[in-house]
Motif scaffolding. Structure first.
Motif, PDB file in Angstrom:
ATOM      1  N   ALA A   1       0.830  -1.207   0.000  1.00  0.00           N
ATOM      2  CA  ALA A   1       0.000   0.000   0.000  1.00  0.00           C
ATOM      3  C   ALA A   1       0.866   1.260   0.000  1.00  0.00           C
ATOM      4  O   ALA A   1       0.586   2.224  -0.718  1.00  0.00           O
ATOM      5  CB  ALA A   1      -0.942  -0.001   1.211  1.00  0.00           C
ATOM      6  N   ARG A   2       1.944   1.265   0.801  1.00  0.00           N
ATOM      7  CA  ARG A   2       2.855   2.419   0.818  1.00  0.00           C
ATOM      8  C   ARG A   2       3.528   2.599  -0.539  1.00  0.00           C
ATOM      9  O   ARG A   2       3.697   3.719  -1.018  1.00  0.00           O
ATOM     10  CB  ARG A   2       3.911   2.246   1.907  1.00  0.00           C
ATOM     11  CG  ARG A   2       3.399   2.522   3.296  1.00  0.00           C
ATOM     12  CD  ARG A   2       4.523   2.639   4.326  1.00  0.00           C
ATOM     13  NE  ARG A   2       5.512   1.584   4.257  1.00  0.00           N
ATOM     14  CZ  ARG A   2       5.454   0.436   4.929  1.00  0.00           C
ATOM     15  NH1 ARG A   2       4.444   0.204   5.727  1.00  0.00           N
ATOM     16  NH2 ARG A   2       6.411  -0.461   4.813  1.00  0.00           N
ATOM     17  N   HIS A   3       3.894   1.493  -1.172  1.00  0.00           N
ATOM     18  CA  HIS A   3       4.529   1.561  -2.488  1.00  0.00           C
ATOM     19  C   HIS A   3       3.563   2.137  -3.520  1.00  0.00           C
ATOM     20  O   HIS A   3       3.942   3.001  -4.328  1.00  0.00           O
ATOM     21  CB  HIS A   3       5.003   0.171  -2.921  1.00  0.00           C
ATOM     22  CG  HIS A   3       5.600   0.153  -4.280  1.00  0.00           C
ATOM     23  ND1 HIS A   3       4.858  -0.125  -5.397  1.00  0.00           N
ATOM     24  CD2 HIS A   3       6.860   0.415  -4.710  1.00  0.00           C
ATOM     25  CE1 HIS A   3       5.637  -0.043  -6.462  1.00  0.00           C
ATOM     26  NE2 HIS A   3       6.855   0.279  -6.070  1.00  0.00           N
ATOM     27  N   GLU A   4       2.318   1.676  -3.509  1.00  0.00           N
ATOM     28  CA  GLU A   4       1.328   2.187  -4.460  1.00  0.00           C
ATOM     29  C   GLU A   4       1.057   3.675  -4.228  1.00  0.00           C
ATOM     30  O   GLU A   4       0.941   4.447  -5.178  1.00  0.00           O
ATOM     31  CB  GLU A   4       0.037   1.383  -4.354  1.00  0.00           C
ATOM     32  CG  GLU A   4       0.171  -0.029  -4.891  1.00  0.00           C
ATOM     33  CD  GLU A   4      -1.041  -0.899  -4.614  1.00  0.00           C
ATOM     34  OE1 GLU A   4      -2.012  -0.412  -3.988  1.00  0.00           O
ATOM     35  OE2 GLU A   4      -1.012  -2.070  -5.024  1.00  0.00           O
ATOM     36  N   ARG A   5       0.993   4.085  -2.950  1.00  0.00           N
ATOM     37  CA  ARG A   5       0.777   5.496  -2.641  1.00  0.00           C
ATOM     38  C   ARG A   5       1.973   6.330  -3.119  1.00  0.00           C
ATOM     39  O   ARG A   5       1.809   7.388  -3.711  1.00  0.00           O
ATOM     40  CB  ARG A   5       0.544   5.668  -1.141  1.00  0.00           C
ATOM     41  CG  ARG A   5       0.143   7.062  -0.745  1.00  0.00           C
ATOM     42  CD  ARG A   5      -0.259   7.193   0.725  1.00  0.00           C
ATOM     43  NE  ARG A   5       0.681   6.594   1.658  1.00  0.00           N
ATOM     44  CZ  ARG A   5       0.452   5.491   2.370  1.00  0.00           C
ATOM     45  NH1 ARG A   5      -0.697   4.859   2.248  1.00  0.00           N
ATOM     46  NH2 ARG A   5       1.350   5.013   3.199  1.00  0.00           N
ATOM     47  N   ALA A   6       3.181   5.835  -2.887  1.00  0.00           N
ATOM     48  CA  ALA A   6       4.384   6.561  -3.330  1.00  0.00           C
ATOM     49  C   ALA A   6       4.439   6.637  -4.847  1.00  0.00           C
ATOM     50  O   ALA A   6       4.818   7.671  -5.409  1.00  0.00           O
ATOM     51  CB  ALA A   6       5.636   5.890  -2.778  1.00  0.00           C
ATOM     52  N   ALA A   7       4.045   5.560  -5.527  1.00  0.00           N
ATOM     53  CA  ALA A   7       4.057   5.558  -6.993  1.00  0.00           C
ATOM     54  C   ALA A   7       3.057   6.576  -7.531  1.00  0.00           C
ATOM     55  O   ALA A   7       3.364   7.310  -8.489  1.00  0.00           O
ATOM     56  CB  ALA A   7       3.747   4.164  -7.520  1.00  0.00           C
ATOM     57  N   SER A   8       1.870   6.659  -6.928  1.00  0.00           N
ATOM     58  CA  SER A   8       0.886   7.631  -7.411  1.00  0.00           C
ATOM     59  C   SER A   8       1.347   9.064  -7.112  1.00  0.00           C
ATOM     60  O   SER A   8       1.145   9.959  -7.933  1.00  0.00           O
ATOM     61  CB  SER A   8      -0.487   7.359  -6.799  1.00  0.00           C
ATOM     62  OG  SER A   8      -0.485   7.624  -5.426  1.00  0.00           O
ATOM     63  N   GLU A   9       1.990   9.268  -5.956  1.00  0.00           N
ATOM     64  CA  GLU A   9       2.517  10.599  -5.645  1.00  0.00           C
ATOM     65  C   GLU A   9       3.649  10.971  -6.601  1.00  0.00           C
ATOM     66  O   GLU A   9       3.774  12.134  -6.989  1.00  0.00           O
ATOM     67  CB  GLU A   9       2.991  10.657  -4.201  1.00  0.00           C
ATOM     68  CG  GLU A   9       1.863  10.662  -3.190  1.00  0.00           C
ATOM     69  CD  GLU A   9       2.334  10.597  -1.742  1.00  0.00           C
ATOM     70  OE1 GLU A   9       3.563  10.598  -1.505  1.00  0.00           O
ATOM     71  OE2 GLU A   9       1.478  10.533  -0.853  1.00  0.00           O
ATOM     72  N   LEU A  10       4.456   9.996  -6.978  1.00  0.00           N
ATOM     73  CA  LEU A  10       5.520  10.254  -7.951  1.00  0.00           C
ATOM     74  C   LEU A  10       4.923  10.672  -9.289  1.00  0.00           C
ATOM     75  O   LEU A  10       5.397  11.640  -9.907  1.00  0.00           O
ATOM     76  CB  LEU A  10       6.399   9.011  -8.122  1.00  0.00           C
ATOM     77  CG  LEU A  10       7.466   9.105  -9.218  1.00  0.00           C
ATOM     78  CD1 LEU A  10       8.482  10.186  -8.888  1.00  0.00           C
ATOM     79  CD2 LEU A  10       8.147   7.766  -9.408  1.00  0.00           C
ATOM     80  N   LEU A  11       3.885   9.976  -9.745  1.00  0.00           N
ATOM     81  CA  LEU A  11       3.251  10.343 -11.009  1.00  0.00           C
ATOM     82  C   LEU A  11       2.658  11.755 -10.944  1.00  0.00           C
ATOM     83  O   LEU A  11       2.797  12.536 -11.884  1.00  0.00           O
ATOM     84  CB  LEU A  11       2.167   9.329 -11.369  1.00  0.00           C
ATOM     85  CG  LEU A  11       2.662   7.956 -11.799  1.00  0.00           C
ATOM     86  CD1 LEU A  11       1.477   7.017 -12.007  1.00  0.00           C
ATOM     87  CD2 LEU A  11       3.483   8.059 -13.069  1.00  0.00           C
TER      88      LEU A  11
END
Length: 165
Positions: free
Chosen positions: A52-62
């Motif tokens: 979940a943290r990885h997915e949140r970080a990936a969306s914030e990166l985008l």
């Protein structure tokens, strides 16, 4: 303490070999289940949290990359003025459009413009500064705002952006 241990050992010795093997297998299976439940389940929870943290970080990166692209596009679409006269014209035109009365303006060296405003309402000031940023890609490099009699007194300095910065 030795009483309970001796009783358990006596109970164990009283069992037949077949019963001891069956009980040992049962205790081994029970221990394996406890180990699985005590280790595997918490690790699965940690894995899910990490995912979940990885997915949140990936969306914030985008989102950050998209915002950076928009900022970069703003710089290429709206070039900054090349000289003080263009800077002065852009600042004064935007002030008139926003209803901001500039009291004084003067060149501050060969590459900057100093602007003073005696009295302005907050919405008009913010509208003017936003219009300068959006329409001309410029913003003050120094801004001094003080309140005076319910209005704002402003001193702003706009500098030309050097090529390559």
């Amino acid at each position: 303490m030795s009483g309970p241990v001796e009783r358990a050992l006596g109970w164990w010795q009283a069992r037949e070999l077949r019963e001891r093997r069956m009980l040992a297998a049962m205790f081994l299976a029970l221990g394996a289940f406890i180990a699985w439940y005590g280790i595997s389940v918490p690790l699965r929870g940690l894995r899910d949290d990490a995912r979940a943290r990885h997915e949140r970080a990936a969306s914030e990166l985008l989102a950050t990359q998209a915002a950076a692209s928009e900022i970069e596009a703003l710089g290429t679409v709206r070039p900054s003025p090349d000289d003080v006269q263009q800077l002065e014209s852009a600042v004064l035109d935007a002030a008139r459009a926003a209803g901001v009365a500039i009291s004084r303006h003067r060149a501050d060296g060969p590459a900057a413009l100093q602007v003073d405003i005696e009295s302005v309402a907050t919405p008009a000031l913010l509208s003017w500064l936003d219009a300068l940023r959006i329409e001309h890609g410029i913003a003050p490099d120094t801004l001094d705002v003080t309140e005076s009699s319910g209005a704002l007194r402003v001193s702003a300095r706009f500098a030309l952006v050097e090529a390559g910065t």
